[in-house]
Design a protein around this motif. Structure first.
Motif, PDB file in Angstrom:
ATOM      1  N   ASN A 166      -7.398  15.620  -2.174  1.00  0.00           N
ATOM      2  CA  ASN A 166      -6.322  16.589  -1.955  1.00  0.00           C
ATOM      3  C   ASN A 166      -5.173  16.449  -2.955  1.00  0.00           C
ATOM      4  O   ASN A 166      -4.122  17.059  -2.784  1.00  0.00           O
ATOM      5  CB  ASN A 166      -5.790  16.492  -0.524  1.00  0.00           C
ATOM      6  N   GLY A 167      -5.352  15.628  -3.983  1.00  0.00           N
ATOM      7  CA  GLY A 167      -4.332  15.487  -5.011  1.00  0.00           C
ATOM      8  C   GLY A 167      -3.384  14.333  -4.792  1.00  0.00           C
ATOM      9  O   GLY A 167      -2.549  14.037  -5.657  1.00  0.00           O
ATOM     10  N   SER A 168      -3.486  13.667  -3.656  1.00  0.00           N
ATOM     11  CA  SER A 168      -2.677  12.474  -3.418  1.00  0.00           C
ATOM     12  C   SER A 168      -3.221  11.303  -4.217  1.00  0.00           C
ATOM     13  O   SER A 168      -4.350  11.351  -4.714  1.00  0.00           O
ATOM     14  CB  SER A 168      -2.676  12.113  -1.931  1.00  0.00           C
ATOM     15  N   VAL A 169      -2.423  10.245  -4.324  1.00  0.00           N
ATOM     16  CA  VAL A 169      -2.860   9.036  -5.002  1.00  0.00           C
ATOM     17  C   VAL A 169      -2.644   7.850  -4.070  1.00  0.00           C
ATOM     18  O   VAL A 169      -1.546   7.665  -3.526  1.00  0.00           O
ATOM     19  CB  VAL A 169      -2.108   8.816  -6.331  1.00  0.00           C
ATOM     20  N   LEU A 170      -3.693   7.071  -3.868  1.00  0.00           N
ATOM     21  CA  LEU A 170      -3.631   5.833  -3.099  1.00  0.00           C
ATOM     22  C   LEU A 170      -3.428   4.685  -4.075  1.00  0.00           C
ATOM     23  O   LEU A 170      -4.211   4.516  -5.011  1.00  0.00           O
ATOM     24  CB  LEU A 170      -4.930   5.655  -2.318  1.00  0.00           C
ATOM     25  N   LEU A 171      -2.372   3.915  -3.875  1.00  0.00           N
ATOM     26  CA  LEU A 171      -2.043   2.811  -4.777  1.00  0.00           C
ATOM     27  C   LEU A 171      -1.837   1.547  -3.962  1.00  0.00           C
ATOM     28  O   LEU A 171      -1.030   1.530  -3.026  1.00  0.00           O
ATOM     29  CB  LEU A 171      -0.784   3.149  -5.579  1.00  0.00           C
ATOM     30  N   VAL A 172      -2.572   0.495  -4.318  1.00  0.00           N
ATOM     31  CA  VAL A 172      -2.469  -0.803  -3.639  1.00  0.00           C
ATOM     32  C   VAL A 172      -2.173  -1.859  -4.691  1.00  0.00           C
ATOM     33  O   VAL A 172      -2.887  -1.974  -5.691  1.00  0.00           O
ATOM     34  CB  VAL A 172      -3.772  -1.151  -2.888  1.00  0.00           C
TER      35      VAL A 172
ATOM     36  N   ARG B  57       0.950  12.999 -13.157  1.00  0.00           N
ATOM     37  CA  ARG B  57      -0.330  12.503 -12.666  1.00  0.00           C
ATOM     38  C   ARG B  57      -0.906  11.428 -13.587  1.00  0.00           C
ATOM     39  O   ARG B  57      -1.410  10.399 -13.134  1.00  0.00           O
ATOM     40  CB  ARG B  57      -1.319  13.664 -12.511  1.00  0.00           C
ATOM     41  N   GLU B  58      -0.812  11.652 -14.892  1.00  0.00           N
ATOM     42  CA  GLU B  58      -1.369  10.666 -15.819  1.00  0.00           C
ATOM     43  C   GLU B  58      -0.650   9.331 -15.700  1.00  0.00           C
ATOM     44  O   GLU B  58      -1.277   8.270 -15.688  1.00  0.00           O
ATOM     45  CB  GLU B  58      -1.269  11.193 -17.256  1.00  0.00           C
ATOM     46  N   ARG B  59       0.665   9.398 -15.596  1.00  0.00           N
ATOM     47  CA  ARG B  59       1.436   8.153 -15.448  1.00  0.00           C
ATOM     48  C   ARG B  59       1.082   7.477 -14.121  1.00  0.00           C
ATOM     49  O   ARG B  59       0.887   6.265 -14.056  1.00  0.00           O
ATOM     50  CB  ARG B  59       2.935   8.440 -15.522  1.00  0.00           C
ATOM     51  N   MET B  60       1.024   8.249 -13.064  1.00  0.00           N
ATOM     52  CA  MET B  60       0.700   7.693 -11.752  1.00  0.00           C
ATOM     53  C   MET B  60      -0.647   6.980 -11.778  1.00  0.00           C
ATOM     54  O   MET B  60      -0.791   5.847 -11.297  1.00  0.00           O
ATOM     55  CB  MET B  60       0.693   8.796 -10.696  1.00  0.00           C
TER      56      MET B  60
ATOM     57  N   LEU C 178       0.851  -1.187   0.000  1.00  0.00           N
ATOM     58  CA  LEU C 178       0.000   0.000   0.000  1.00  0.00           C
ATOM     59  C   LEU C 178       0.886   1.236   0.000  1.00  0.00           C
ATOM     60  O   LEU C 178       1.875   1.300   0.748  1.00  0.00           O
ATOM     61  CB  LEU C 178      -0.929   0.000   1.211  1.00  0.00           C
ATOM     62  N   ASN C 179       0.513   2.217  -0.801  1.00  0.00           N
ATOM     63  CA  ASN C 179       1.284   3.450  -0.911  1.00  0.00           C
ATOM     64  C   ASN C 179       0.335   4.635  -0.989  1.00  0.00           C
ATOM     65  O   ASN C 179      -0.713   4.559  -1.642  1.00  0.00           O
ATOM     66  CB  ASN C 179       2.130   3.466  -2.184  1.00  0.00           C
ATOM     67  N   VAL C 180       0.700   5.723  -0.336  1.00  0.00           N
ATOM     68  CA  VAL C 180       0.040   7.006  -0.551  1.00  0.00           C
ATOM     69  C   VAL C 180       1.114   7.959  -1.062  1.00  0.00           C
ATOM     70  O   VAL C 180       2.082   8.253  -0.351  1.00  0.00           O
ATOM     71  CB  VAL C 180      -0.591   7.556   0.736  1.00  0.00           C
TER      72      VAL C 180
ATOM     73  N   PRO D 282       0.924  14.973  -3.336  1.00  0.00           N
ATOM     74  CA  PRO D 282       0.843  15.764  -4.563  1.00  0.00           C
ATOM     75  C   PRO D 282       2.202  16.091  -5.180  1.00  0.00           C
ATOM     76  O   PRO D 282       2.335  16.080  -6.407  1.00  0.00           O
ATOM     77  CB  PRO D 282       0.125  17.035  -4.105  1.00  0.00           C
ATOM     78  N   LYS D 283       3.200  16.380  -4.364  1.00  0.00           N
ATOM     79  CA  LYS D 283       4.514  16.712  -4.906  1.00  0.00           C
ATOM     80  C   LYS D 283       5.111  15.532  -5.651  1.00  0.00           C
ATOM     81  O   LYS D 283       5.678  15.682  -6.746  1.00  0.00           O
ATOM     82  CB  LYS D 283       5.440  17.157  -3.773  1.00  0.00           C
ATOM     83  N   LEU D 284       5.001  14.339  -5.080  1.00  0.00           N
ATOM     84  CA  LEU D 284       5.547  13.144  -5.728  1.00  0.00           C
ATOM     85  C   LEU D 284       4.727  12.785  -6.968  1.00  0.00           C
ATOM     86  O   LEU D 284       5.276  12.345  -7.985  1.00  0.00           O
ATOM     87  CB  LEU D 284       5.556  11.987  -4.736  1.00  0.00           C
TER      88      LEU D 284
END
Length: 443
Positions: free
Chosen positions: A208-214, A192-195, A179-181, A184-186
């Motif tokens: 808030n612009g963050s991305v949750l990735l599991v 963003r599109e790649r993420m 799991l990763n959060v 926005p800076k990262l």
């Protein structure tokens, strides 16, 4: 109120979550902590804490959390621990940092065993909880993953100098955990599109612009071939400068390092080595077990087929001196090695573990060891042999002093001197092995 220790060493891996987010420094602390507690109570599931510790331990409740935070607060910070009295084991902390420091809310969760998160429902609940926290407390980066695999990956520095790591933080995608959060800076650094197009079980853009990735539905199978391929694909997608085959090979090597190895130690040192494996980080433990399986201590040579006669005038006085030496060791170490009072074979193994853990021969002054510790240890070892049925044969030269058992005489002071030469010598000349060798020759 007794709690379980999630760091108690065993073959079980731990599930770790680390989070550092921002909060509103102008708001009341209770208002800022309330969303943390609300998500914890709603989603913790089987690892829900039942003990909160500030300056003292209390039963977990919202009210006791507030009290604990208040009593631990100083000018710049406050922190509490959250634990469980039953399995699964939990070591959790919540800390807040206040101005003039940058306001931060830090969460650390350590759950044992990791196998709890082989259940899809437990993992789903955990993801829901992290989503709530990541929305409420914006974070530059947060992750949840196997403790052992994190260690192998080099968290948190990733081969950087500690000072550089603290300065730069997680400024690029060094690793992709279960799991990763990504803050926005990262996300901006990656794109963003790649993420958002990362191949993974769940990729979600937060308000808030963050991305949750599991990476996958469950966390516990991180080391499987399928999970490693998914991890490598996600990492290389986020870091196009990396080579897929190289990343995958590294991940597979980490999986291989974590494959359980059955202890098959030399029987004379097995009681010592079984305890010794617990001293290694879980990421290193299987490799160390394999190394210790291959270890064969030298056959003890601290004995004579026919002993030298005593060359002292007053043997009782010298034996009393040996007793004083032994008592000095007991006085020095009884708080750290309580079983030393018993002077049993188990006491010798406890001493082996203590001296190795402390790296005693290389950490302390050589004069202190040669003039005090080694002689006192020799006298103690000889005393254990006397309790086995031996008889002291005092000599003017300490290293010639003997304990007669059956047709052999043994040289405990000589053994102790060799034992105290280095950390390796603690293995080569262990007290545990020496006792078992002597025991074989007892009538």
């Amino acid at each position: 109120m007794k709690v379980l220790d999630a760091h108690d060493p065993s073959v079980d891996d731990n599930f770790l979550f680390s989070f550092e987010g921002a909060f509103d420094q102008m708001a009341e602390v209770e208002c800022e902590v309330a969303p943390f507690l609300q998500a914890l109570v709603a989603f913790a599931g089987k690892w829900m804490p039942d003990v909160v510790r500030g300056t003292r331990r209390r039963k977990f409740s919202r009210e006791n959390v507030w009290e604990s935070l208040k009593e631990r607060r100083d000018e710049n910070s406050t922190s509490i621990g959250l634990f469980r009295a039953r399995s699964p084991e939990l070591d959790m902390s919540l800390s807040l940092r206040f101005p003039p420091l940058a306001p931060k809310l830090r969460i650390w969760i350590d759950v044992k065993p990791l196998s709890l998160f082989s259940e899809a429902e437990e993992c789903r609940l955990f993801i829901e909880m992290v989503r709530a926290w990541a929305i409420r407390y914006p974070t530059p980066y947060a992750s949840a993953h196997s403790m052992a695999d994190r260690e192998l990956a080099g968290f948190p520095h990733f081969v950087r100098e500690a000072e550089v790591s603290r300065r730069d933080g997680f400024d690029k995608v060094y690793e992709v955990c279960w799991l990763n959060v990504f803050g926005p800076k990262l996300v901006k650094t990656v794109g963003r599109e790649r993420m958002l197009s990362t191949p993974a079980h769940l990729v979600e853009e937060l308000p808030n612009g963050s991305v949750l990735l599991v990476l996958s539905p469950t966390a516990a199978d991180f080391a499987s071939d399928e999970a490693r391929v998914a991890q490598a694909r996600a990492h290389v997608h986020l870091r196009p400068d990396l080579d897929f085959d190289t990343v995958l090979r590294t991940l597979q090597e980490r999986s291989a390092a974590l494959v359980s190895v059955e202890p098959r130690f030399h029987p004379d040192v097995a009681p010592f080595l079984l305890r010794l494996t617990d001293e290694f980080a879980i990421s290193e433990r299987q490799r160390k077990i394999a190394e210790l399986n291959a270890f064969r201590p030298p056959v003890p040579e601290e004995w004579l087929p026919a002993g030298l006669p005593s060359d002292v005038e007053n043997q009782e006085r010298v034996r009393s001196y040996y007793g004083d030496l032994s008592e000095s060791l007991v006085a020095a170490l009884h708080t750290k090695v309580p079983s030393i009072f018993d002077a049993t074979p188990e006491s010798l193994t406890d001493l082996d573990v203590y001296f190795w853990r402390e790296n005693f021969p290389e950490r302390y002054e050589r004069d202190l060891i040669d003039e005090h510790t080694a002689p006192a240890l020799g006298a103690f070892l000889g005393g254990v042999l006397v309790r086995l049925g031996g008889t002291w044969v005092p000599r003017q030269k300490l290293e010639e002093s003997q304990v007669r058992i059956g047709k052999r005489v043994w040289l405990p002071f000589l053994r102790a001197r060799r034992y105290m030469q280095s950390r390796q010598s603690l293995l080569d000349y262990s007290l545990t092995q020496f006792f078992h060798e002597v025991e074989r020759y007892r009538p």
